[in-house]
Design an enzyme around this catalytic site. Sequence first.
Site, short mmCIF file in Angstrom:
data_model
loop_
_atom_site.label_atom_id
_atom_site.label_comp_id
_atom_site.label_asym_id
_atom_site.label_seq_id
_atom_site.Cartn_x
_atom_site.Cartn_y
_atom_site.Cartn_z
N HIS A 40 28.05 45.65 47.19
CA HIS A 40 27.69 46.32 48.34
C HIS A 40 28.75 47.54 48.49
O HIS A 40 29.74 47.54 47.98
CB HIS A 40 27.90 45.06 49.52
CG HIS A 40 29.40 44.78 49.68
ND1 HIS A 40 30.32 45.21 50.46
CD2 HIS A 40 29.92 43.73 48.93
CE1 HIS A 40 31.40 44.36 50.24
NE2 HIS A 40 31.22 43.67 49.49
N ASP A 42 29.60 48.37 51.96
CA ASP A 42 29.96 48.47 53.44
C ASP A 42 31.63 48.42 53.45
O ASP A 42 32.20 47.94 52.67
CB ASP A 42 29.11 47.74 54.40
CG ASP A 42 29.01 46.22 53.92
OD1 ASP A 42 29.28 45.99 52.83
OD2 ASP A 42 29.13 45.43 54.84
N ASP A 73 36.89 47.51 47.78
CA ASP A 73 36.19 46.46 47.63
C ASP A 73 34.73 46.79 47.26
O ASP A 73 33.87 47.41 47.89
CB ASP A 73 35.91 46.01 49.09
CG ASP A 73 35.16 44.86 49.03
OD1 ASP A 73 34.87 44.21 48.20
OD2 ASP A 73 34.74 44.47 50.09
N GLU A 107 26.80 43.47 54.16
CA GLU A 107 27.42 42.57 53.40
C GLU A 107 28.54 42.06 54.35
O GLU A 107 28.33 40.53 54.53
CB GLU A 107 27.70 42.44 51.94
CG GLU A 107 28.17 41.27 51.35
CD GLU A 107 29.76 40.87 51.63
OE1 GLU A 107 30.19 39.81 51.23
OE2 GLU A 107 30.48 41.98 51.86
N GLU A 108 29.30 42.88 54.91
CA GLU A 108 30.69 42.29 55.61
C GLU A 108 30.12 42.10 56.96
O GLU A 108 30.98 41.02 57.65
CB GLU A 108 31.62 43.42 55.66
CG GLU A 108 31.97 43.96 54.18
CD GLU A 108 33.26 42.95 53.68
OE1 GLU A 108 33.20 41.60 54.09
OE2 GLU A 108 33.49 43.06 52.45
#
Length: 133
Positions: A40, A42, A73, A107-108
């Site tokens: 991801h 985001d 991340d 995703e977050e």
Amino acid sequence: MYPGVHATLELERVNGHALLFRWPGTGADPAARPAVLMPHYDVVPAGDPDAWTRPPFSGHNDGTYLWGRGTLDDKGQLAAILEAAETLVGAGFAAAHDIYFSFGDNEETAGDSAAAPRRTAGTPRCEALAGAG
């Protein structure tokens, strides 16, 4: 960036910003199941910016550290996947099965873009991916 990927893989935009790439396989092995790679890109919301040592989205480099919310991340995994695919496409690689890249944008916070490969229940794509990963 990644002209070979964009010329070879099929792209579907999901929920506006998520990207679902399909790299068609040769079908040479009827028993081969598709693979899915799911990074991801985001970032978790920063909350109160005044609570941060540095502005949360500044990308400030102090010579020792790179300061920023979500600086590392999963972005490295996404870049590595695209770099590898670009190299393999350039070398003429063809997998026996389909390969999916599901690049999520939320995703977050919500995660619904990550469900893109399975979102159409009962379709061949959904059934094929049900046991992938």
